[in-house]
Design a protein around this motif. Structure first.
Motif, PDB file in Angstrom:
ATOM      1  N   LYS A   1      39.224  69.316 -18.730  1.00 46.83           N
ATOM      2  CA  LYS A   1      37.907  69.908 -18.515  1.00 46.83           C
ATOM      3  C   LYS A   1      37.439  69.779 -17.067  1.00 46.83           C
ATOM      4  O   LYS A   1      36.256  69.864 -16.784  1.00 46.83           O
ATOM      5  CB  LYS A   1      36.899  69.272 -19.470  1.00 46.83           C
ATOM      6  N   ALA A   2      38.368  69.606 -16.154  1.00 46.65           N
ATOM      7  CA  ALA A   2      38.012  69.472 -14.734  1.00 46.65           C
ATOM      8  C   ALA A   2      37.338  70.731 -14.207  1.00 46.65           C
ATOM      9  O   ALA A   2      36.517  70.661 -13.293  1.00 46.65           O
ATOM     10  CB  ALA A   2      39.244  69.151 -13.905  1.00 46.65           C
ATOM     11  N   SER A   3      37.631  71.873 -14.798  1.00 46.64           N
ATOM     12  CA  SER A   3      37.026  73.120 -14.329  1.00 46.64           C
ATOM     13  C   SER A   3      35.531  73.187 -14.665  1.00 46.64           C
ATOM     14  O   SER A   3      34.827  74.047 -14.147  1.00 46.64           O
ATOM     15  CB  SER A   3      37.743  74.323 -14.936  1.00 46.64           C
ATOM     16  N   LEU A   4      35.038  72.283 -15.508  1.00 43.63           N
ATOM     17  CA  LEU A   4      33.618  72.254 -15.864  1.00 43.63           C
ATOM     18  C   LEU A   4      32.800  71.369 -14.926  1.00 43.63           C
ATOM     19  O   LEU A   4      31.601  71.198 -15.116  1.00 43.63           O
ATOM     20  CB  LEU A   4      33.445  71.777 -17.313  1.00 43.63           C
ATOM     21  N   ILE A   5      33.448  70.798 -13.916  1.00 45.63           N
ATOM     22  CA  ILE A   5      32.751  69.980 -12.917  1.00 45.63           C
ATOM     23  C   ILE A   5      32.256  70.903 -11.806  1.00 45.63           C
ATOM     24  O   ILE A   5      33.001  71.735 -11.303  1.00 45.63           O
ATOM     25  CB  ILE A   5      33.692  68.909 -12.324  1.00 45.63           C
ATOM     26  N   THR A   6      30.994  70.730 -11.430  1.00 44.08           N
ATOM     27  CA  THR A   6      30.417  71.491 -10.333  1.00 44.08           C
ATOM     28  C   THR A   6      29.924  70.518  -9.272  1.00 44.08           C
ATOM     29  O   THR A   6      29.173  69.595  -9.579  1.00 44.08           O
ATOM     30  CB  THR A   6      29.229  72.352 -10.824  1.00 44.08           C
ATOM     31  N   ILE A   7      30.346  70.720  -8.049  1.00 46.20           N
ATOM     32  CA  ILE A   7      29.862  69.914  -6.933  1.00 46.20           C
ATOM     33  C   ILE A   7      28.575  70.575  -6.450  1.00 46.20           C
ATOM     34  O   ILE A   7      28.597  71.685  -5.942  1.00 46.20           O
ATOM     35  CB  ILE A   7      30.901  69.831  -5.790  1.00 46.20           C
ATOM     36  N   THR A   8      27.450  69.883  -6.649  1.00 49.56           N
ATOM     37  CA  THR A   8      26.146  70.474  -6.333  1.00 49.56           C
ATOM     38  C   THR A   8      25.702  70.213  -4.905  1.00 49.56           C
ATOM     39  O   THR A   8      24.967  71.014  -4.331  1.00 49.56           O
ATOM     40  CB  THR A   8      25.064  69.962  -7.301  1.00 49.56           C
ATOM     41  N   ASP A   9      26.134  69.101  -4.330  1.00 49.35           N
ATOM     42  CA  ASP A   9      25.724  68.779  -2.967  1.00 49.35           C
ATOM     43  C   ASP A   9      26.637  67.689  -2.413  1.00 49.35           C
ATOM     44  O   ASP A   9      27.335  67.018  -3.174  1.00 49.35           O
ATOM     45  CB  ASP A   9      24.272  68.295  -2.948  1.00 49.35           C
ATOM     46  N   MET A  10      26.591  67.538  -1.110  1.00 50.99           N
ATOM     47  CA  MET A  10      27.365  66.500  -0.459  1.00 50.99           C
ATOM     48  C   MET A  10      26.610  66.052   0.775  1.00 50.99           C
ATOM     49  O   MET A  10      26.123  66.882   1.539  1.00 50.99           O
ATOM     50  CB  MET A  10      28.741  67.025  -0.081  1.00 50.99           C
ATOM     51  N   GLU A  11      26.485  64.742   0.936  1.00 48.90           N
ATOM     52  CA  GLU A  11      25.832  64.178   2.112  1.00 48.90           C
ATOM     53  C   GLU A  11      26.828  63.286   2.828  1.00 48.90           C
ATOM     54  O   GLU A  11      27.421  62.402   2.223  1.00 48.90           O
ATOM     55  CB  GLU A  11      24.611  63.350   1.700  1.00 48.90           C
ATOM     56  N   VAL A  12      26.987  63.535   4.115  1.00 48.07           N
ATOM     57  CA  VAL A  12      27.923  62.757   4.935  1.00 48.07           C
ATOM     58  C   VAL A  12      27.111  61.994   5.977  1.00 48.07           C
ATOM     59  O   VAL A  12      26.215  62.556   6.606  1.00 48.07           O
ATOM     60  CB  VAL A  12      28.951  63.680   5.629  1.00 48.07           C
ATOM     61  N   THR A  13      27.421  60.713   6.130  1.00 47.76           N
ATOM     62  CA  THR A  13      26.726  59.928   7.153  1.00 47.76           C
ATOM     63  C   THR A  13      27.110  60.440   8.537  1.00 47.76           C
ATOM     64  O   THR A  13      28.155  61.074   8.716  1.00 47.76           O
ATOM     65  CB  THR A  13      27.068  58.429   7.040  1.00 47.76           C
ATOM     66  N   ARG A  14      26.274  60.153   9.501  1.00 46.92           N
ATOM     67  CA  ARG A  14      26.503  60.663  10.856  1.00 46.92           C
ATOM     68  C   ARG A  14      27.799  60.173  11.465  1.00 46.92           C
ATOM     69  O   ARG A  14      28.423  60.858  12.278  1.00 46.92           O
ATOM     70  CB  ARG A  14      25.341  60.287  11.764  1.00 46.92           C
ATOM     71  N   ASP A  15      28.244  58.966  11.065  1.00 47.57           N
ATOM     72  CA  ASP A  15      29.498  58.432  11.609  1.00 47.57           C
ATOM     73  C   ASP A  15      30.709  58.783  10.732  1.00 47.57           C
ATOM     74  O   ASP A  15      31.813  58.308  10.988  1.00 47.57           O
ATOM     75  CB  ASP A  15      29.402  56.924  11.812  1.00 47.57           C
TER      76      ASP A  15
END
Length: 121
Positions: A31-45
């Motif tokens: 069921k990996a196709s049912l995963i949705t990446i809604t956002d991503m936050e990356v630190t400045r470094d």
């Protein structure tokens, strides 16, 4: 007037697209196709990245998917490093995003309130 995005924002957007594709194609779960990446936050470094995701399944399956993502984060990080050349590939932290569930709950409450209002008239 154009918006100016920082480099970390652009990196986060690219990582979000790439990790979504990797999860869909490479994660060993039916069921990996049912995963949705809604956002991503990356630190400045670029040392850490919060990966916000949702999953369309029941609570037991969500727990299973969360465990699978935690298990696969080293693999996903190394695969991301092959596609994007960064001085430092961020450590991935998967966080379940409850916003869709909260939105559905609010929608249900609004519908119930509207129904009660129309019944009172």
């Amino acid at each position: 007037m154009s918006k100016h995005y920082s480099r970390s924002d652009r990196v986060a957007q690219q990582l979000q697209r790439d990790i979504a594709e990797l999860i869909r194609a490479e994660l060993d779960h039916p069921k990996a196709s049912l995963i949705t990446i809604t956002d991503m936050e990356v630190t400045r470094d670029y040392s850490h990245a919060k990966v916000f995701y949702t999953f369309m399944g029941d609570a037991a399956e969500t727990v299973e998917i969360t465990a699978k993502l935690e298990q696969a984060k080293g693999f996903l990080r190394s695969e991301l490093a092959r596609g994007i050349k960064l001085f430092k590939m961020p450590e991935l932290h998967f966080i379940y995003d409850h916003s869709i569930e909260n939105g559905m709950h609010l929608d249900r409450l609004i519908s119930e309130a509207n129904q009660q209002h129309s019944d009172d008239e």
